[in-house]
Structure formats: C-alpha cells, structure tokens
Design a protein around this motif. Sequence first.
Motif, short mmCIF file in Angstrom:
data_model
loop_
_atom_site.label_atom_id
_atom_site.label_comp_id
_atom_site.label_asym_id
_atom_site.label_seq_id
_atom_site.Cartn_x
_atom_site.Cartn_y
_atom_site.Cartn_z
N PHE A 29 4.42 26.35 -16.04
CA PHE A 29 4.45 26.21 -14.53
C PHE A 29 3.64 25.05 -14.28
O PHE A 29 3.77 24.14 -13.32
CB PHE A 29 3.99 27.27 -13.70
N THR A 30 2.36 24.26 -14.96
CA THR A 30 1.45 23.51 -14.42
C THR A 30 2.72 21.91 -14.77
O THR A 30 2.86 21.16 -14.04
CB THR A 30 0.43 23.06 -15.22
N LEU A 31 3.12 22.50 -16.36
CA LEU A 31 4.19 20.77 -16.66
C LEU A 31 5.43 20.44 -15.36
O LEU A 31 5.07 19.43 -14.89
CB LEU A 31 4.33 20.91 -17.97
N LEU A 32 6.06 21.66 -14.83
CA LEU A 32 6.79 21.49 -14.13
C LEU A 32 6.20 20.42 -12.82
O LEU A 32 6.82 19.83 -12.38
CB LEU A 32 8.04 22.83 -14.32
N ALA A 76 0.70 25.38 -3.89
CA ALA A 76 -0.03 26.04 -5.00
C ALA A 76 -0.96 25.62 -5.60
O ALA A 76 -2.04 26.70 -6.25
CB ALA A 76 1.34 25.94 -6.27
N THR A 77 -0.59 23.96 -5.46
CA THR A 77 -2.45 23.57 -6.23
C THR A 77 -3.23 22.54 -4.87
O THR A 77 -4.09 22.60 -4.90
CB THR A 77 -1.61 21.85 -6.84
N GLY A 78 -2.48 23.18 -3.65
CA GLY A 78 -3.99 22.42 -2.73
C GLY A 78 -3.52 20.89 -2.10
O GLY A 78 -4.40 20.92 -1.57
N LEU A 79 -2.48 20.71 -2.40
CA LEU A 79 -1.85 19.09 -2.20
C LEU A 79 -1.68 19.16 -1.21
O LEU A 79 -0.72 20.25 -0.08
CB LEU A 79 -0.89 19.02 -2.68
N CYS A 129 -2.83 13.69 -7.45
CA CYS A 129 -1.07 15.59 -8.39
C CYS A 129 -2.71 15.96 -9.36
O CYS A 129 -2.13 17.28 -9.87
CB CYS A 129 -0.20 14.54 -8.91
N SER A 130 -3.36 14.85 -10.10
CA SER A 130 -3.66 15.25 -11.35
C SER A 130 -4.93 16.24 -11.34
O SER A 130 -5.08 17.55 -11.97
CB SER A 130 -4.37 14.55 -12.60
N LEU A 131 -5.58 15.85 -10.23
CA LEU A 131 -6.69 17.00 -9.86
C LEU A 131 -6.35 18.06 -8.91
O LEU A 131 -7.50 19.42 -9.52
CB LEU A 131 -7.19 15.61 -9.06
N GLN A 185 -5.21 20.84 -12.10
CA GLN A 185 -6.01 21.25 -13.33
C GLN A 185 -6.59 21.97 -12.20
O GLN A 185 -6.44 23.49 -12.55
CB GLN A 185 -6.90 19.66 -12.52
N ALA A 186 -6.96 22.25 -10.19
CA ALA A 186 -7.82 22.68 -10.10
C ALA A 186 -6.44 24.68 -9.86
O ALA A 186 -7.02 25.35 -9.79
CB ALA A 186 -7.65 22.18 -8.52
N GLY A 187 -5.26 24.24 -9.54
CA GLY A 187 -3.51 24.61 -9.95
C GLY A 187 -3.88 26.05 -11.18
O GLY A 187 -4.17 27.29 -10.85
N GLU A 188 -4.01 24.79 -12.29
CA GLU A 188 -3.84 25.66 -13.53
C GLU A 188 -5.57 26.34 -13.34
O GLU A 188 -5.28 27.12 -13.80
CB GLU A 188 -4.10 24.93 -14.21
#
Length: 173
Positions: free
Chosen positions: A31-34, A86-89, A108-110, A113-116
């Motif tokens: 999910f995170t990769l996609l 979902a990731t908080g962006l 995006c990467s931060l 990571q938080a979403g993961e």
Amino acid sequence: MRCLRRILSISWTDKVSNNEVLARANIPSMFTLLGQRRLRWLGHVYRMEDGRIPKDLLYGELESGSRPIGRPKLRFKDVCKRDMLATGLPTDNWELHAADRSDWRSVCSLALQAGEERLKAEAVDRRAKRRAEMNKATCVPVACVFVCSGCGRVYRSRIGLFSHERKYLSQLR
C-alpha cells in the motif's frame, strides 16, 4: 507476501505476521509503495507544462455527458487524494509543495513513513484485540485437551495432535 516468505525461508507453520515479514525484508508494505508511486507521478504531472496530455487529463472536467447509475468510478485524482488523506499530507495546498521537486519528495517520504507506522500500529492493535477475543471465547475444558505422548506438548484439538505426531514421528526416523 508469499514470495517474501519463500525468499526469507519462512514456513506457514512458523506463525510469523505480515508486519514481521516486512520488517525482516526491510521494505514497506505494498500500500505504501503504490501510494509513493502515485504521489511521485502526481508531482511530476503538476510540474509539466500546460497542454501536455497527462496534465490536461488530471485537471480536465467534462463539459457534457452523464455518468451511469451507481457509485462513480474512482479517478486518478480521487485515489491520490485518498493517499494524501491516509498519509496526512495536506490536500488543500499540495500544489505548493509539488512545485518544488525536492520539497515534494521530502514531504511525501515523511508522510508515507508516518502512514506506514500508523498502518503497522493499527495492525498490531487489531491482532492483539483479535487474540484477546479468541482467548476469551475459547475457554477449553480440561477434558478436551490432547497431549503428545512423545514430547508432552498440549493441543486443543485431536487433528492438531494428529498433525503434530505425524511430523514428530517422521523427524524421529
């Protein structure tokens, strides 16, 4: 997950959770990769010059026509918005970050990571809750306990004992 388990030599009898498999392989979930790929492409399309087909499709609206009855089909824009939520962006001013490539990548990467980490924590909580409910619901009476004659291991079902004894006896030969 099946391929990762095979690469890491993890058998299905080892009772290793998917989170543990991903941690051993040192990779994020699918999910995170996609989501990462979609957000990376979204930033790329935003930075394109006007008139390019991908940008026109992303920002375009239909002038006429009607959609079929039922739930509308998800557009790329909708899936990207879901990933951002979902990731908080921030979904309202993402274009400010996307204008600068390095800023967009770091944001995006931060966020991913938080979403993961949040996904992993939710999975651990769900698993703990499920185990607690199972322990509460399956109070096994003493008469329903099966014990291996070879090693003394205790089983709750006859089929579990049978499977263990087959494996145990084949190892003794």
